[in-house]
Design a protein around this motif. Structure first.
Motif, PDB file in Angstrom:
ATOM      1  N   LEU A 139      69.370  17.057  21.590  1.00  0.00           N
ATOM      2  CA  LEU A 139      68.826  18.306  21.356  1.00  0.00           C
ATOM      3  C   LEU A 139      69.666  19.304  22.454  1.00  0.00           C
ATOM      4  CD1 LEU A 139      65.034  18.317  20.733  1.00  0.00           C
ATOM      5  CD2 LEU A 139      66.570  18.686  18.996  1.00  0.00           C
ATOM      6  N   ALA A 140      70.052  18.825  23.724  1.00  0.00           N
ATOM      7  CA  ALA A 140      70.567  19.655  24.638  1.00  0.00           C
ATOM      8  C   ALA A 140      72.053  19.783  24.105  1.00  0.00           C
ATOM      9  CB  ALA A 140      70.323  19.060  25.856  1.00  0.00           C
ATOM     10  N   THR A 141      72.584  19.027  23.471  1.00  0.00           N
ATOM     11  CA  THR A 141      73.819  19.151  23.075  1.00  0.00           C
ATOM     12  C   THR A 141      74.398  19.311  21.654  1.00  0.00           C
ATOM     13  OG1 THR A 141      74.019  16.823  22.495  1.00  0.00           O
ATOM     14  CG2 THR A 141      74.685  17.280  24.722  1.00  0.00           C
TER      15      THR A 141
ATOM     16  N   ALA B 292      67.395  24.130  14.471  1.00  0.00           N
ATOM     17  CA  ALA B 292      66.335  23.510  13.261  1.00  0.00           C
ATOM     18  C   ALA B 292      64.915  23.378  13.741  1.00  0.00           C
ATOM     19  CB  ALA B 292      66.876  22.505  12.834  1.00  0.00           C
ATOM     20  N   LEU B 293      64.841  22.576  14.690  1.00  0.00           N
ATOM     21  CA  LEU B 293      63.471  22.154  15.176  1.00  0.00           C
ATOM     22  C   LEU B 293      62.770  23.158  15.663  1.00  0.00           C
ATOM     23  CD1 LEU B 293      61.721  19.768  15.662  1.00  0.00           C
ATOM     24  CD2 LEU B 293      62.848  19.297  17.877  1.00  0.00           C
TER      25      LEU B 293
ATOM     26  N   TRP C 209      62.936  26.423  14.565  1.00  0.00           N
ATOM     27  CA  TRP C 209      62.593  27.315  13.364  1.00  0.00           C
ATOM     28  C   TRP C 209      61.289  26.528  12.813  1.00  0.00           C
ATOM     29  CZ3 TRP C 209      63.338  32.004  11.469  1.00  0.00           C
ATOM     30  CH2 TRP C 209      64.205  32.745  11.850  1.00  0.00           C
ATOM     31  N   VAL C 210      61.399  25.064  12.716  1.00  0.00           N
ATOM     32  CA  VAL C 210      60.369  24.314  12.150  1.00  0.00           C
ATOM     33  C   VAL C 210      59.081  24.651  13.023  1.00  0.00           C
ATOM     34  CG1 VAL C 210      59.423  22.124  11.568  1.00  0.00           C
ATOM     35  CG2 VAL C 210      61.843  22.773  10.969  1.00  0.00           C
ATOM     36  N   GLY C 211      59.295  24.423  14.253  1.00  0.00           N
ATOM     37  CA  GLY C 211      57.902  24.686  15.115  1.00  0.00           C
ATOM     38  C   GLY C 211      57.558  25.880  15.106  1.00  0.00           C
ATOM     39  N   ALA C 212      58.490  27.085  14.982  1.00  0.00           N
ATOM     40  CA  ALA C 212      58.097  28.202  14.997  1.00  0.00           C
ATOM     41  C   ALA C 212      57.298  28.714  13.632  1.00  0.00           C
ATOM     42  CB  ALA C 212      58.936  29.396  15.286  1.00  0.00           C
ATOM     43  N   ALA C 213      57.771  28.424  12.717  1.00  0.00           N
ATOM     44  CA  ALA C 213      57.266  28.532  11.223  1.00  0.00           C
ATOM     45  C   ALA C 213      55.725  27.797  11.160  1.00  0.00           C
ATOM     46  CB  ALA C 213      58.061  27.941  10.135  1.00  0.00           C
ATOM     47  N   TYR C 214      55.660  26.702  11.884  1.00  0.00           N
ATOM     48  CA  TYR C 214      54.471  26.001  11.554  1.00  0.00           C
ATOM     49  C   TYR C 214      53.231  26.884  12.527  1.00  0.00           C
ATOM     50  CZ  TYR C 214      51.165  22.214  11.680  1.00  0.00           C
ATOM     51  OH  TYR C 214      49.972  21.347  11.020  1.00  0.00           O
ATOM     52  N   LEU C 215      53.752  27.340  13.652  1.00  0.00           N
ATOM     53  CA  LEU C 215      52.890  27.913  14.543  1.00  0.00           C
ATOM     54  C   LEU C 215      52.450  29.419  13.891  1.00  0.00           C
ATOM     55  CD1 LEU C 215      51.338  28.093  17.067  1.00  0.00           C
ATOM     56  CD2 LEU C 215      53.365  29.237  18.131  1.00  0.00           C
ATOM     57  N   ALA C 216      53.426  30.005  13.105  1.00  0.00           N
ATOM     58  CA  ALA C 216      53.018  31.172  12.438  1.00  0.00           C
ATOM     59  C   ALA C 216      52.137  31.095  11.468  1.00  0.00           C
ATOM     60  CB  ALA C 216      54.574  32.104  11.737  1.00  0.00           C
ATOM     61  N   TRP C 217      52.348  29.980  10.649  1.00  0.00           N
ATOM     62  CA  TRP C 217      51.684  29.629   9.489  1.00  0.00           C
ATOM     63  C   TRP C 217      50.307  29.497  10.141  1.00  0.00           C
ATOM     64  CZ3 TRP C 217      49.532  24.779   8.223  1.00  0.00           C
ATOM     65  CH2 TRP C 217      48.632  24.803   7.019  1.00  0.00           C
ATOM     66  N   LEU C 218      49.965  28.658  11.013  1.00  0.00           N
ATOM     67  CA  LEU C 218      48.641  28.422  11.513  1.00  0.00           C
ATOM     68  C   LEU C 218      47.989  29.755  12.110  1.00  0.00           C
ATOM     69  CD1 LEU C 218      48.968  25.412  13.806  1.00  0.00           C
ATOM     70  CD2 LEU C 218      48.076  25.473  11.619  1.00  0.00           C
ATOM     71  N   GLY C 219      48.871  30.893  12.571  1.00  0.00           N
ATOM     72  CA  GLY C 219      48.351  32.090  13.009  1.00  0.00           C
ATOM     73  C   GLY C 219      47.741  32.904  11.839  1.00  0.00           C
TER      74      GLY C 219
ATOM     75  N   ALA D  54      54.093  18.747  19.757  1.00  0.00           N
ATOM     76  CA  ALA D  54      55.252  17.862  19.662  1.00  0.00           C
ATOM     77  C   ALA D  54      56.615  18.464  19.085  1.00  0.00           C
ATOM     78  CB  ALA D  54      55.024  16.552  18.653  1.00  0.00           C
ATOM     79  N   LEU D  55      56.554  19.489  18.275  1.00  0.00           N
ATOM     80  CA  LEU D  55      57.665  20.337  17.525  1.00  0.00           C
ATOM     81  C   LEU D  55      58.146  21.177  18.739  1.00  0.00           C
ATOM     82  CD1 LEU D  55      56.603  20.617  14.036  1.00  0.00           C
ATOM     83  CD2 LEU D  55      58.287  19.151  14.891  1.00  0.00           C
ATOM     84  N   ASN D  56      57.824  21.152  19.919  1.00  0.00           N
ATOM     85  CA  ASN D  56      58.550  22.107  20.622  1.00  0.00           C
ATOM     86  C   ASN D  56      59.700  21.641  21.444  1.00  0.00           C
ATOM     87  OD1 ASN D  56      58.870  23.748  22.831  1.00  0.00           O
ATOM     88  ND2 ASN D  56      56.955  23.759  23.600  1.00  0.00           N
TER      89      ASN D  56
END
Length: 220
Positions: free
Chosen positions: A65-67, A74-75, A77-87, A131-133
């Motif tokens: 992920l660092a490189t 991608a990860l 956006w997936v994590g942010a979208a999931y958190l927004a959906w829960l919100g 885990a998706l952070n």
């Protein structure tokens, strides 16, 4: 692993965990809206999420992920979208006008199964957000090696470090959850609880937006 090294790691982990992030925000939101009944499920989800993130870091995902800007983005956006959906779900969650009543047509086994299913969903939500952070995964890559002695067995040190961090993360989540539940139990009016849900949902959506500003440089 020497005691001094372990103590330094535990202290650094405690300080880092005490700073609220998206995971703690999720814990507080659930505790405010559902009370202490969800505490165990949320703590289990957080612990498993941190364990997954740390293991992934040790297995090399953090270095990847660092490189890789594409994979990190991608990860993220997936994590942010999931958190927004829960919100959004929390913001729109219905608030009963009175204490929930038992379904007369349901057997005790059916009620237990329904409750277990709800707690399982909450535990999964906490696990996924943790885990998706990608920032945490990359952070562990930079953080853990500082406390690893190359002259000692790596596996044993990894187990100690992961057990220490996950244990502290679980205690931290439980403390935040119990404090929030204590506050939530005093908010009995439906209008107030609805306002709390919407405030928590809005905060989670804000955290999702903030997550999109994470950069690999900042994470490492």
């Amino acid at each position: 692993m020497s005691f001094d090294t372990w103590l330094a790691f535990a202290t650094a982990s405690f300080v880092m965990l005490a700073i609220p992030g998206p995971t703690i925000l999720l814990v507080v939101s659930y505790a405010l809206s559902h009370g202490r009944s969800v505490a165990a499920a949320v703590v289990i989800g957080v612990a498993l999420g941190d364990l997954t993130a740390m293991t992934a870091s040790m297995l090399g995902l953090g270095a990847l992920l660092a490189t890789s800007a594409t994979l990190f983005t991608a990860l993220k956006w997936v994590g942010a979208a999931y958190l927004a959906w829960l919100g959004v779900k929390l913001w729109r969650a219905p608030v009963p006008d009175a204490a929930p009543q038992t379904d007369a047509g349901a057997s005790p086994a059916q009620e237990a199964a329904r409750d277990a299913k709800g707690l399982g969903r909450i535990a999964f939500h906490a696990f996924a957000v943790t885990a998706l952070n990608p920032k945490s995964i990359v952070f562990f890559v930079a953080f853990l090696p500082l406390f690893v002695d190359p002259a000692r067995p790596l596996l044993a040190q990894t187990v100690i470090l992961e057990a220490t961090f996950v244990g502290l993360a679980a205690l931290n989540a439980a403390a935040y959850g119990l404090m929030a539940a204590a506050v939530g139990n005093r908010l009995t009016r439906p209008s107030v609880r609805r306002m709390v849900n919407r405030a928590g949902g809005t905060a989670m959506i804000g955290a999702a937006a903030l997550a999109l500003t994470w950069r690999r440089a900042a994470a490492s």
